[in-house]
Write a protein that holds these residues in place. Sequence first.
Motif, PDB file in Angstrom:
ATOM      1  N   VAL A 161       0.837  -1.203   0.000  1.00  0.00           N
ATOM      2  CA  VAL A 161       0.000   0.000   0.000  1.00  0.00           C
ATOM      3  C   VAL A 161       0.870   1.251   0.000  1.00  0.00           C
ATOM      4  O   VAL A 161       0.618   2.207  -0.748  1.00  0.00           O
ATOM      5  CB  VAL A 161      -0.953  -0.006   1.209  1.00  0.00           C
TER       6      VAL A 161
ATOM      7  N   GLU B 178       1.037   3.897  -3.044  1.00  0.00           N
ATOM      8  CA  GLU B 178       0.666   5.267  -2.680  1.00  0.00           C
ATOM      9  C   GLU B 178       1.768   6.239  -3.084  1.00  0.00           C
ATOM     10  O   GLU B 178       1.505   7.354  -3.553  1.00  0.00           O
ATOM     11  CB  GLU B 178       0.418   5.350  -1.174  1.00  0.00           C
TER      12      GLU B 178
ATOM     13  N   ARG C  52       1.453   6.893  -6.803  1.00  0.00           N
ATOM     14  CA  ARG C  52       0.181   7.432  -7.302  1.00  0.00           C
ATOM     15  C   ARG C  52       0.417   8.871  -7.767  1.00  0.00           C
ATOM     16  O   ARG C  52       1.197   9.612  -7.160  1.00  0.00           O
ATOM     17  CB  ARG C  52      -0.867   7.400  -6.186  1.00  0.00           C
TER      18      ARG C  52
ATOM     19  N   THR D  23      -4.114   3.464   5.249  1.00  0.00           N
ATOM     20  CA  THR D  23      -3.212   2.320   5.106  1.00  0.00           C
ATOM     21  C   THR D  23      -3.363   1.358   6.266  1.00  0.00           C
ATOM     22  O   THR D  23      -3.507   0.144   6.092  1.00  0.00           O
ATOM     23  CB  THR D  23      -1.746   2.800   5.023  1.00  0.00           C
TER      24      THR D  23
ATOM     25  N   MET E  77      -5.863   1.756  -6.302  1.00  0.00           N
ATOM     26  CA  MET E  77      -4.926   2.819  -5.930  1.00  0.00           C
ATOM     27  C   MET E  77      -4.385   3.574  -7.132  1.00  0.00           C
ATOM     28  O   MET E  77      -3.295   4.162  -7.074  1.00  0.00           O
ATOM     29  CB  MET E  77      -3.787   2.233  -5.094  1.00  0.00           C
TER      30      MET E  77
ATOM     31  N   SER F 180      -3.076   2.775  -9.925  1.00  0.00           N
ATOM     32  CA  SER F 180      -1.843   2.336 -10.562  1.00  0.00           C
ATOM     33  C   SER F 180      -2.167   1.810 -11.955  1.00  0.00           C
ATOM     34  O   SER F 180      -3.313   1.914 -12.415  1.00  0.00           O
ATOM     35  CB  SER F 180      -1.173   1.259  -9.707  1.00  0.00           C
TER      36      SER F 180
END
Length: 313
Positions: free
Chosen positions: A145, A149, A152, A162, A278, A280
């Motif tokens: 995570v 992050e 991102r 998280t 997220m 991605s």
Amino acid sequence: MSSFQTALSAVLPMFIMLALGCFLRRINLLDEHSLNKMNKMCFRTFLAINVYYNICKVDIASVFNGELLLYAIITQFVILAISLLVAFPTEKTKKRRGALSHGIFHTNFVIFGTLIGTALCGEGNIGAISLLIAIIVPIQNVLSVILLEMFREDSQLNLKKTLSGVITNPYVVAAILGFATQLLHFQWPDVLSGVFRDLGRCGTPVALIVMGGLFNFGAVKDNLKPIVVGCVTRLLIVPAIMIAITIALGFRNDAFIALMCIFIAPCATTSFNLASAMDSDADLAAQLVVFTSICSLGTIFLWIFALSQMGIF
């Protein structure tokens, strides 16, 4: 058992179950909607129950190994560093760097570790793997995570979100409940214990069948380079480095097998869901899951065969 038979006994069941999933999808007994539902069910119930059951049943005092746990944790940061060193020169954009490094780092340890460990150690003898699942799964989830992050577009790391995601992870919840059951010396009646055992046994076969059914090769032209880099790094380079260090440090038998399962496993199937959530590169994440899973059938066989020939386990 010969080295060839040892390797074959670990890989052949995976191949058969993956092939069965592909076949059932092809003859329309399963469709994408039902497979996705089964995937959620497996993730939230069968595999979580399997983690809980194995921790409940293991004699922690007999399998606890502080050096093993510490080393396993350190290896996660080493593998994360390798993934970043590979992703930065390979990809130009943040999203694709995040997806590639995450695919290399986050492994399908629960499914493949349970199956390989059972094949090599026997059912009920995977205490070391169960302990590592309880520790490594939450660590991999936290770092995954944080990693996604960081890559991102235009975002800041949300520690509260998280932490919430990690705490509510079914594997983490199952591990906590398993350790709580141990600490309280609570014993389930044999009937209920048998139910947990049988439900847990469903996890790996169902997960592999679903994985086979969801395989979608799609258009890989745009992602060919990172797919090759991801597969080679995840399945060959990372295992070669980490296994060599592990052997040099003197880990053997059950402890070595538990660590080996982390190193040689393919990309986690949940990495696609996480990448999608997220922001991605979800397409690249999906392709890494597909191709590392397929190629791992060959590389897992070769790693187990070679290491068995060397007498490491």
